[in-house]
Structure formats: C-alpha cells, structure tokens
Design a protein around this motif. Structure first.
Motif, PDB file in Angstrom:
ATOM      1  N   ARG A   1       0.735  -1.260   0.000  1.00 11.87           N
ATOM      2  CA  ARG A   1       0.019  -0.034   0.040  1.00 11.87           C
ATOM      3  C   ARG A   1       0.939   1.313   0.047  1.00 11.87           C
ATOM      4  NH1 ARG A   1      -4.664  -0.568  -0.374  1.00 11.87           N
ATOM      5  NH2 ARG A   1      -5.344   1.244   0.533  1.00 11.87           N
ATOM      6  N   ILE A   2       0.650   2.341  -1.062  1.00 15.56           N
ATOM      7  CA  ILE A   2       1.305   3.467  -0.937  1.00 15.56           C
ATOM      8  C   ILE A   2       0.580   4.547  -0.817  1.00 15.56           C
ATOM      9  CG2 ILE A   2       3.290   2.640  -2.188  1.00 15.56           C
ATOM     10  CD1 ILE A   2       2.348   3.944  -4.760  1.00 15.56           C
ATOM     11  N   SER A   3       0.939   5.712  -0.442  1.00 17.07           N
ATOM     12  CA  SER A   3       0.236   6.929  -0.256  1.00 17.07           C
ATOM     13  C   SER A   3       0.961   7.986  -1.043  1.00 17.07           C
ATOM     14  CB  SER A   3      -0.060   7.285   1.142  1.00 17.07           C
ATOM     15  OG  SER A   3      -0.983   8.147   1.184  1.00 17.07           O
ATOM     16  N   THR A   4       0.488   8.448  -1.980  1.00 16.65           N
ATOM     17  CA  THR A   4       0.998   9.751  -2.520  1.00 16.65           C
ATOM     18  C   THR A   4       0.032  10.798  -3.129  1.00 16.65           C
ATOM     19  OG1 THR A   4       2.581  10.011  -4.389  1.00 16.65           O
ATOM     20  CG2 THR A   4       0.815   8.470  -4.866  1.00 16.65           C
ATOM     21  N   VAL A   5       0.767  11.950  -3.639  1.00 18.59           N
ATOM     22  CA  VAL A   5      -0.029  12.826  -4.098  1.00 18.59           C
ATOM     23  C   VAL A   5       0.395  13.193  -5.600  1.00 18.59           C
ATOM     24  CG1 VAL A   5      -0.736  15.451  -3.985  1.00 18.59           C
ATOM     25  CG2 VAL A   5      -0.267  14.200  -2.018  1.00 18.59           C
ATOM     26  N   VAL A   6      -0.604  12.910  -6.500  1.00 19.77           N
ATOM     27  CA  VAL A   6      -0.385  12.879  -7.914  1.00 19.77           C
ATOM     28  C   VAL A   6      -1.205  14.233  -8.295  1.00 19.77           C
ATOM     29  CG1 VAL A   6      -0.266  11.864 -10.004  1.00 19.77           C
ATOM     30  CG2 VAL A   6      -0.155  10.309  -7.973  1.00 19.77           C
TER      31      VAL A   6
ATOM     32  N   PRO B   1      -4.568  13.598  -3.649  1.00 18.68           N
ATOM     33  CA  PRO B   1      -3.909  12.392  -2.527  1.00 18.68           C
ATOM     34  C   PRO B   1      -4.535  11.044  -3.426  1.00 18.68           C
ATOM     35  CG  PRO B   1      -5.255  14.092  -1.199  1.00 18.68           C
ATOM     36  CD  PRO B   1      -5.374  14.381  -2.885  1.00 18.68           C
ATOM     37  N   GLU B   2      -3.673  10.044  -3.345  1.00 20.45           N
ATOM     38  CA  GLU B   2      -3.755   8.993  -3.738  1.00 20.45           C
ATOM     39  C   GLU B   2      -3.315   7.854  -2.861  1.00 20.45           C
ATOM     40  OE1 GLU B   2      -5.551   8.244  -6.744  1.00 20.45           O
ATOM     41  OE2 GLU B   2      -5.434  10.199  -7.703  1.00 20.45           O
ATOM     42  N   GLU B   3      -4.081   6.682  -2.786  1.00 22.27           N
ATOM     43  CA  GLU B   3      -4.014   5.515  -1.841  1.00 22.27           C
ATOM     44  C   GLU B   3      -4.166   4.415  -2.755  1.00 22.27           C
ATOM     45  OE1 GLU B   3      -3.334   5.335   1.493  1.00 22.27           O
ATOM     46  OE2 GLU B   3      -3.604   7.485   2.092  1.00 22.27           O
ATOM     47  N   LEU B   4      -2.917   3.768  -2.961  1.00 22.72           N
ATOM     48  CA  LEU B   4      -2.979   2.647  -3.978  1.00 22.72           C
ATOM     49  C   LEU B   4      -2.375   1.138  -3.500  1.00 22.72           C
ATOM     50  CD1 LEU B   4      -1.523   4.704  -6.665  1.00 22.72           C
ATOM     51  CD2 LEU B   4      -3.599   3.741  -6.814  1.00 22.72           C
TER      52      LEU B   4
ATOM     53  N   LEU C   1       6.643   2.967 -11.728  1.00 24.06           N
ATOM     54  CA  LEU C   1       5.678   4.333 -11.360  1.00 24.06           C
ATOM     55  C   LEU C   1       5.060   4.752 -12.813  1.00 24.06           C
ATOM     56  CD1 LEU C   1       4.786   6.522  -9.729  1.00 24.06           C
ATOM     57  CD2 LEU C   1       6.857   7.822 -10.242  1.00 24.06           C
ATOM     58  N   VAL C   2       5.687   4.421 -13.850  1.00 24.84           N
ATOM     59  CA  VAL C   2       4.874   4.930 -15.128  1.00 24.84           C
ATOM     60  C   VAL C   2       3.750   3.820 -15.210  1.00 24.84           C
ATOM     61  CG1 VAL C   2       6.426   3.198 -16.482  1.00 24.84           C
ATOM     62  CG2 VAL C   2       5.316   5.338 -17.558  1.00 24.84           C
ATOM     63  N   THR C   3       3.717   2.355 -15.044  1.00 23.42           N
ATOM     64  CA  THR C   3       2.622   1.720 -15.082  1.00 23.42           C
ATOM     65  C   THR C   3       1.599   2.012 -14.360  1.00 23.42           C
ATOM     66  OG1 THR C   3       4.239  -0.015 -15.689  1.00 23.42           O
ATOM     67  CG2 THR C   3       1.994  -0.539 -15.284  1.00 23.42           C
ATOM     68  N   VAL C   4       2.089   2.611 -13.079  1.00 23.82           N
ATOM     69  CA  VAL C   4       0.998   3.047 -12.037  1.00 23.82           C
ATOM     70  C   VAL C   4       0.195   4.213 -12.649  1.00 23.82           C
ATOM     71  CG1 VAL C   4       0.692   3.584  -9.953  1.00 23.82           C
ATOM     72  CG2 VAL C   4       1.836   1.751 -10.080  1.00 23.82           C
ATOM     73  N   LEU C   5       1.035   5.195 -12.956  1.00 26.41           N
ATOM     74  CA  LEU C   5       0.374   6.348 -13.704  1.00 26.41           C
ATOM     75  C   LEU C   5      -0.302   6.037 -14.789  1.00 26.41           C
ATOM     76  CD1 LEU C   5       3.549   8.515 -13.637  1.00 26.41           C
ATOM     77  CD2 LEU C   5       1.463   8.701 -11.825  1.00 26.41           C
TER      78      LEU C   5
ATOM     79  N   ALA D   1       5.469  10.740  -1.462  1.00 26.93           N
ATOM     80  CA  ALA D   1       6.290  12.016  -2.286  1.00 26.93           C
ATOM     81  C   ALA D   1       5.187  12.419  -2.920  1.00 26.93           C
ATOM     82  CB  ALA D   1       7.096  11.188  -3.342  1.00 26.93           C
ATOM     83  N   GLU D   2       5.427  13.741  -3.602  1.00 25.37           N
ATOM     84  CA  GLU D   2       4.547  14.511  -4.352  1.00 25.37           C
ATOM     85  C   GLU D   2       4.999  14.338  -5.871  1.00 25.37           C
ATOM     86  OE1 GLU D   2       2.782  18.970  -4.954  1.00 25.37           O
ATOM     87  OE2 GLU D   2       3.364  18.285  -3.054  1.00 25.37           O
ATOM     88  N   ILE D   3       3.973  14.033  -6.843  1.00 24.40           N
ATOM     89  CA  ILE D   3       4.203  13.725  -8.242  1.00 24.40           C
ATOM     90  C   ILE D   3       3.641  14.626  -9.089  1.00 24.40           C
ATOM     91  CG2 ILE D   3       4.439  12.038  -9.819  1.00 24.40           C
ATOM     92  CD1 ILE D   3       4.013   9.812  -7.705  1.00 24.40           C
ATOM     93  N   LEU D   4       4.464  15.084  -9.906  1.00 18.43           N
ATOM     94  CA  LEU D   4       3.635  16.035 -11.062  1.00 18.43           C
ATOM     95  C   LEU D   4       3.926  15.467 -12.416  1.00 18.43           C
ATOM     96  CD1 LEU D   4       2.446  18.899 -11.764  1.00 18.43           C
ATOM     97  CD2 LEU D   4       4.584  19.900 -11.678  1.00 18.43           C
TER      98      LEU D   4
END
Length: 164
Positions: free
Chosen positions: A14-19, A23-26, A34-38, A81-84
């Motif tokens: 389980r990960i928690s991030t901001v995209v 906020p995203e919980e996955l 990461l590219v596949t998750v995005l 982390a925060e992802i843009l």
C-alpha cells in the motif's frame, strides 16, 4: 524444473502519494514501475513509455520537484512523495506560459517526447532557475530527454522565451 511463474511475486504494497495535487492511496505490486501505475492505475497516459531503460526521457515526471525517470522508479519508492505529471502542469499558472511557448515556437512535432520535455523544463521554472540559465545550461538539463523530430531548436526557443 522451475515454471515461468516461480519468479513472479505476489507481494502487494500500500502506498500513499499525491499526484497532480490529488491524494492517492493505492495497493500496487512491489515490482510495478511508477510509469505503469500512472498510466494503467491512474489513467494518466501523458507520461509515455519509451525505452524503458531511463535513456529517452519520455516517462519523465517530477517526484518532489526533481525530474525522475518513471520507468526506472518503483511505485513503492514514491510512497509519501508528491508527483507532478504533464497532466498536472496546467495547475501552475507559471507553467501555462511554458506550454504556450512550446506551441508558438514549434517545440514538438510527433509529440511523443513532448510530455517529458515539458516536465523536465517545468522543474526549472518551478525552481525559478530557468531565467538565470543560458541556452547551453538548459540543453544540458535536457540531456536525458531525447527527441528524434525537432532537432531541439523549437524546444530551446520555447525555454528561451519563458526565461525572458
């Protein structure tokens, strides 16, 4: 004799991030990039899958403000982390000028590398480093983003226009 599935992991994390400000919980497989998750899990297909070895830059995203090859980054590494991504650039008024400059200066042709180029330059704009850099320094910053169509001239003109 070992079967092909012996090396497949059933480990999910389980990960928690901001995209892009959201906020995203996955729950993701521990070995998912990461590219596949995005692209597959969050539907953010602007981030492209190119070489898959961190050379072309088509998958560039910002992780906590730093350009990152999302094809080489495991999703579990961005927990907290925060992802843009390119889809999130419009949230920042200062980056809209960069996008407009790409259009005006012909900073793209086929468009495949454009998202990675924009995101890499966005890191400079957000850090307010672009105005103080010369063309050679900007080109050096983009060395990890390949383009086979434009010859980089339109991309560098767009960066120069934004830099003022």
């Amino acid at each position: 004799m070992a079967s092909e599935t012996d090396n497949v992991t059933d480990s999910w994390v389980r990960i928690s991030t901001v995209v892009n400000g959201k906020p995203e919980e996955l729950a993701v497989p521990a070995d998912r990039c990461l590219v596949t998750v995005l692209r597959d899990d969050l539907g953010l297909t602007g981030t492209k899958i190119g070489c898959e070895v961190g050379v072309c830059g088509a998958c560039t995203v910002l992780v906590d403000g730093r350009p990152t090859s999302s094809c080489l980054t495991l999703a579990v590494q961005v927990d907290g982390a925060e992802i843009l991504t390119v889809e999130g650039l419009g949230r920042h008024p200062e980056l809209q000028e960069l996008q407009q400059a790409f259009i005006e200066q012909g900073g793209f042709q086929c468009g495949f590398c454009t998202s990675g180029q924009l995101v890499a330059l966005a890191s400079l704009v957000l850090e307010n480093r672009l105005p103080s850099m010369n063309g050679e320094e900007v080109a050096e910053h983009l060395h990890g983003n390949l383009c086979r169509c434009t010859g980089y001239y339109g991309i560098l003109r767009a960066a120069a226009k934004v830099a003022g």
